[in-house]
Design a protein around this motif. Sequence first.
Motif, short mmCIF file in Angstrom:
data_model
loop_
_atom_site.label_atom_id
_atom_site.label_comp_id
_atom_site.label_asym_id
_atom_site.label_seq_id
_atom_site.Cartn_x
_atom_site.Cartn_y
_atom_site.Cartn_z
N ALA A 100 -45.70 58.12 64.68
CA ALA A 100 -44.90 58.90 64.18
C ALA A 100 -43.23 58.00 63.71
CB ALA A 100 -44.65 59.83 64.84
N ARG A 101 -43.28 56.96 64.30
CA ARG A 101 -42.60 56.25 64.00
C ARG A 101 -41.91 55.59 62.55
NH1 ARG A 101 -41.02 51.49 68.59
NH2 ARG A 101 -42.75 50.68 68.25
N LEU A 102 -43.56 55.72 62.02
CA LEU A 102 -43.77 55.04 61.31
C LEU A 102 -44.55 55.66 59.79
CD1 LEU A 102 -45.89 52.01 62.73
CD2 LEU A 102 -43.39 51.49 62.02
N SER A 103 -44.35 56.90 59.77
CA SER A 103 -44.70 58.50 58.99
C SER A 103 -43.11 57.78 58.43
CB SER A 103 -45.22 58.93 59.57
OG SER A 103 -46.62 59.00 60.47
N ARG A 104 -43.56 58.90 56.77
CA ARG A 104 -42.54 58.99 55.93
C ARG A 104 -42.49 61.11 56.57
NH1 ARG A 104 -40.25 56.25 51.87
NH2 ARG A 104 -40.82 53.74 52.09
N TRP A 105 -41.52 61.94 57.11
CA TRP A 105 -41.50 63.01 57.46
C TRP A 105 -41.05 63.39 56.62
CZ3 TRP A 105 -41.36 65.13 62.98
CH2 TRP A 105 -42.60 64.23 63.48
N ARG A 106 -41.01 65.21 56.29
CA ARG A 106 -40.03 65.19 55.00
C ARG A 106 -39.38 66.23 55.51
NH1 ARG A 106 -42.08 70.54 53.01
NH2 ARG A 106 -42.96 71.86 54.53
N LEU A 107 -38.39 67.19 54.99
CA LEU A 107 -37.28 67.62 55.56
C LEU A 107 -38.00 69.26 55.01
CD1 LEU A 107 -34.50 68.05 56.67
CD2 LEU A 107 -33.93 68.68 53.94
N HIS A 108 -38.40 69.92 56.57
CA HIS A 108 -38.73 71.10 55.87
C HIS A 108 -37.65 72.16 55.41
CE1 HIS A 108 -41.70 74.03 56.34
NE2 HIS A 108 -41.41 74.69 57.45
N ALA A 109 -36.63 72.71 56.47
CA ALA A 109 -35.73 73.31 56.32
C ALA A 109 -34.57 72.98 56.91
CB ALA A 109 -36.13 74.28 57.59
N LEU A 110 -33.03 73.14 56.42
CA LEU A 110 -32.13 73.18 56.97
C LEU A 110 -30.86 74.50 57.01
CD1 LEU A 110 -29.56 69.98 55.15
CD2 LEU A 110 -28.70 71.96 56.33
N CYS A 111 -30.24 74.22 58.52
CA CYS A 111 -29.74 75.51 58.67
C CYS A 111 -27.71 74.95 58.87
CB CYS A 111 -29.67 76.54 59.82
SG CYS A 111 -28.88 77.26 59.92
N ASP A 112 -26.86 75.21 57.98
CA ASP A 112 -26.12 74.70 58.11
C ASP A 112 -24.71 75.87 58.61
OD1 ASP A 112 -23.31 72.92 57.68
OD2 ASP A 112 -23.78 72.37 55.98
N THR A 113 -24.21 76.29 59.53
CA THR A 113 -23.52 77.21 60.05
C THR A 113 -21.81 76.28 60.14
OG1 THR A 113 -23.92 77.19 62.17
CG2 THR A 113 -25.76 78.15 60.79
N ALA A 114 -21.20 77.27 60.94
CA ALA A 114 -19.86 77.21 61.87
C ALA A 114 -20.57 76.18 62.82
CB ALA A 114 -18.54 77.82 62.06
N GLN A 115 -20.91 76.47 63.35
CA GLN A 115 -21.30 76.09 64.41
C GLN A 115 -21.89 74.03 65.03
OE1 GLN A 115 -21.86 79.70 64.73
NE2 GLN A 115 -20.01 79.83 65.26
N GLY A 116 -22.08 74.23 63.94
CA GLY A 116 -22.95 72.84 63.46
C GLY A 116 -24.40 73.46 62.12
N CYS A 117 -25.18 71.72 62.95
CA CYS A 117 -26.34 72.03 61.66
C CYS A 117 -27.02 71.69 62.52
CB CYS A 117 -26.22 70.46 60.87
SG CYS A 117 -24.62 70.88 59.54
N ARG A 118 -28.49 72.51 62.07
CA ARG A 118 -30.07 72.23 62.71
C ARG A 118 -30.47 71.75 61.46
NH1 ARG A 118 -32.87 75.19 66.90
NH2 ARG A 118 -34.96 75.49 66.04
N LEU A 119 -31.44 70.82 62.04
CA LEU A 119 -32.64 70.37 60.72
C LEU A 119 -33.86 70.18 61.11
CD1 LEU A 119 -29.41 69.02 59.78
CD2 LEU A 119 -31.61 66.85 59.32
#
Length: 292
Positions: A100-119
């Motif tokens: 896993a630490r040698l693999s290329r991951w992809r960004l599947h979803a992102l949520c940016d709100t007033a409280q913070g960010c969730r990736l």
Amino acid sequence: MDFRLMSLSLDPQDWLSPHCRRMVNPAGLEFIDIRHPAGEGLVSLFGGQLLQYTPAGGRPLLWLSDSAVLDGSKAIRGGIPLCWPWFGPAARGGPQHGLARLSRWRLHALCDTAQGCRLELELLRPEARLRLLITLDQGLTLELVTTNTGAGPLPFQAALHSYFAVDEVDLCAISGLGPTYRDNLAQGAECRHTAPARAPFDRVYTRPQPQTRLDRGPDSLLLEHRHQDALVLWNPHRLPLPEDIDDPRRFVCIETASLAAPPLAPGASRSLLLHCRLVDPHRETAHVSAAG
Ligand SMILES: O=P(O)(O)OC[C@H]1O[C@H](O)[C@H](O)[C@@H](O)[C@@H]1O
């Protein structure tokens, strides 16, 4: 921002949300740079690895080596590497701590709100789907979810191999690990917990506490682990050092691990979770067991 992570372009498309920007370094590795009022962070899609996190008004939680290799040829030293589907040297001759630490991951979803960010990052393997949920707000939550997408049972191990930043490892106090540990520096001998642990150490606590407290001096971190069956405590001190560790006094690894879970049934999912937050050592008493 680290000078080695310069963006190749200032394309407006690089802004993924008001507080998150995609960046590419000269070697072509992709990063998500997060600058939110609640905290700042840096995520590498290579390895699916959170590299940095600093809550607003606080000090950095994580250590990232100045000599970390950022070209995809080896795992990035620092932050929170993911060990999966095995921990330690592989019996099958694969790389230490898995793929896993040698693999290329992809960004599947992102949520940016007033409280913070969730990736949400995703890695698809022939036998499994991995999702890494990273929530940065006043604290940090990292959840690794493995789903067995194959036809048979899936045996695997996993660890969130966190490198916590400290001023001097031997001056830290750590509580809430467990009553006994297996000592990797003494041929796996079973030992009763003793504190303080002075580096070098490489300990596997197999009866782990759910909460660990790391007193760094000026502040303290409270770590909450979920679905772990082990905690690993590691610092190599002056043992022969890997080339990508410049100053081993500046970190302590406290690793949230699942090392002995039964194989996962087809279609089933399993989570491993770490939540960290800064606590004021003078104003907040964490409820961490004194028994190790
Ligand atoms: O150098 P790495 O492959 O990243 O491994 C770093 C360390 O990981 C864990 O903490 C193990 O318990 C150690 O024995 C190992 O040395």
